[in-house]
Design a protein around this motif. Structure first.
Motif, short mmCIF file in Angstrom:
data_model
loop_
_atom_site.label_atom_id
_atom_site.label_comp_id
_atom_site.label_asym_id
_atom_site.label_seq_id
_atom_site.Cartn_x
_atom_site.Cartn_y
_atom_site.Cartn_z
N ARG A 258 66.67 74.59 94.24
CA ARG A 258 66.43 74.15 92.96
C ARG A 258 66.77 75.13 91.98
NH1 ARG A 258 62.92 69.92 91.57
NH2 ARG A 258 61.75 69.34 93.25
N LEU A 259 67.13 76.30 92.34
CA LEU A 259 67.77 77.27 90.96
C LEU A 259 69.01 77.73 91.16
CD1 LEU A 259 64.55 79.52 90.97
CD2 LEU A 259 65.04 77.67 89.51
N ALA A 260 69.83 77.34 92.12
CA ALA A 260 71.14 77.56 92.18
C ALA A 260 71.90 76.86 91.19
CB ALA A 260 71.88 76.97 93.39
N PRO A 261 72.70 77.62 90.46
CA PRO A 261 73.50 77.10 89.28
C PRO A 261 74.66 76.29 89.78
CG PRO A 261 74.28 79.38 89.75
CD PRO A 261 73.23 78.97 90.39
N SER A 262 74.88 75.12 88.89
CA SER A 262 75.95 74.10 89.11
C SER A 262 77.10 74.45 88.35
CB SER A 262 75.53 72.67 88.56
OG SER A 262 74.36 72.20 89.41
N ASP A 263 78.33 74.82 89.16
CA ASP A 263 79.64 75.07 88.24
C ASP A 263 80.32 73.81 88.07
OD1 ASP A 263 81.98 75.70 87.50
OD2 ASP A 263 82.58 76.55 89.48
N PRO A 264 80.27 73.29 86.62
CA PRO A 264 81.04 72.18 86.06
C PRO A 264 82.21 71.85 86.66
CG PRO A 264 79.64 73.04 84.49
CD PRO A 264 79.76 74.19 85.59
N GLN A 265 83.26 72.76 86.67
CA GLN A 265 84.58 72.81 87.00
C GLN A 265 84.63 72.21 88.47
OE1 GLN A 265 86.69 72.47 84.60
NE2 GLN A 265 84.95 72.95 83.39
N ARG A 266 83.85 72.93 89.34
CA ARG A 266 83.64 72.54 90.67
C ARG A 266 83.60 70.99 91.06
NH1 ARG A 266 79.46 74.75 95.50
NH2 ARG A 266 80.48 73.42 97.29
N TRP A 267 82.64 70.51 90.08
CA TRP A 267 82.13 68.96 90.46
C TRP A 267 82.78 68.05 89.61
CZ3 TRP A 267 79.89 68.94 94.99
CH2 TRP A 267 79.31 70.12 95.52
N HIS A 268 83.33 68.45 88.53
CA HIS A 268 83.96 67.31 87.64
C HIS A 268 85.27 67.18 87.99
CE1 HIS A 268 83.61 65.52 83.74
NE2 HIS A 268 84.46 66.02 82.99
N ARG A 269 85.27 66.40 89.09
CA ARG A 269 86.61 65.91 89.57
C ARG A 269 86.77 64.69 90.31
NH1 ARG A 269 86.28 66.92 94.76
NH2 ARG A 269 84.63 68.33 95.43
N GLN A 270 88.05 63.86 90.34
CA GLN A 270 87.85 62.80 91.20
C GLN A 270 88.13 63.27 92.61
OE1 GLN A 270 92.21 61.88 89.25
NE2 GLN A 270 91.68 60.01 90.96
N SER A 271 87.83 61.91 93.30
CA SER A 271 87.97 62.46 94.91
C SER A 271 89.45 62.52 95.23
CB SER A 271 87.27 61.25 95.73
OG SER A 271 88.07 60.02 95.36
N ASN A 272 89.82 62.62 96.51
CA ASN A 272 91.08 62.51 97.00
C ASN A 272 91.31 61.28 97.81
OD1 ASN A 272 89.74 63.51 99.26
ND2 ASN A 272 90.69 65.44 99.47
N VAL A 273 90.34 60.42 97.93
CA VAL A 273 90.41 59.09 98.75
C VAL A 273 91.58 58.27 98.36
CG1 VAL A 273 88.33 59.36 99.63
CG2 VAL A 273 88.66 57.84 97.59
N ALA A 274 92.18 57.50 99.11
CA ALA A 274 93.13 56.46 98.78
C ALA A 274 92.39 54.97 98.68
CB ALA A 274 94.30 56.44 99.65
N GLY A 275 93.07 54.41 98.03
CA GLY A 275 92.40 52.75 98.10
C GLY A 275 91.60 52.24 97.16
N MET A 276 91.33 51.26 97.15
CA MET A 276 90.39 50.52 96.19
C MET A 276 89.15 49.98 97.21
SD MET A 276 91.03 50.24 93.25
CE MET A 276 92.35 50.59 92.21
N GLY A 277 87.89 49.96 96.49
CA GLY A 277 86.85 49.48 97.27
C GLY A 277 86.05 50.81 97.48
#
Length: 145
Positions: free
Chosen positions: A18-37
């Motif tokens: 519950r209390l662990a801080p969220s690092d915005p730079q770690r999570w504010h990114r797109q995925s590395n998957v390919a393709g649509m859908g």
């Protein structure tokens, strides 16, 4: 005595989650998957769809739906920026899931494409048991409603 030690350990784990801080730079990114859908990486769920205009109207519609989701807050970003990351916590334990929605441009299957991506993933554990997939599909259904 052992019982009380176990109780304290469990309380400590829940407090950390519950209390662990969220690092915005770690999570504010797109995925590395390919393709649509849809794609289902081990840590969550990714949805991509092509957009024919700048995509901001679709992004805004999703943002409105996501902000109304219980236990969900914006971590970083905005519609004007073209990318937003949210934290959604589970009801009982407060486990955080991170979802980044954004408009991106790049090659998809060899073709330069503008697309909307929803990248939903968990922070703790190895499987979300389909929770992120169900949440994202619910958001999409609400917008298309």
């Amino acid at each position: 005595m052992i019982f009380w030690i176990l109780v304290l350990v469990v309380i400590g784990v829940f407090a950390f989650v519950r209390l662990a801080p969220s690092d915005p730079q770690r999570w504010h990114r797109q995925s590395n998957v390919a393709g649509m859908g849809e794609s289902r990486p081990a840590s969550g769920y990714v949805w991509r769809e092509p957009v024919t205009d700048d995509g901001l109207a679709r992004l805004k519609a999703l943002d409105d739906v996501i902000r109304d989701t219980p236990r969900t807050k914006v971590l970083i970003g905005s519609v004007a920026e073209g990318k937003i990351t949210y934290v959604t916590r589970s009801k009982v334990c407060g486990f955080p899931d991170y979802t980044t929605i954004g408009i991106y441009e790049g090659p998809v299957q060899g073709v330069q494409t503008r697309y909307l991506e929803i990248n939903a993933r968990l922070r703790f554990g190895k499987s979300d048991l389909g929770v992120n997939r169900n949440r994202v599909q619910g958001w999409i259904a609400s917008v298309e409603g």
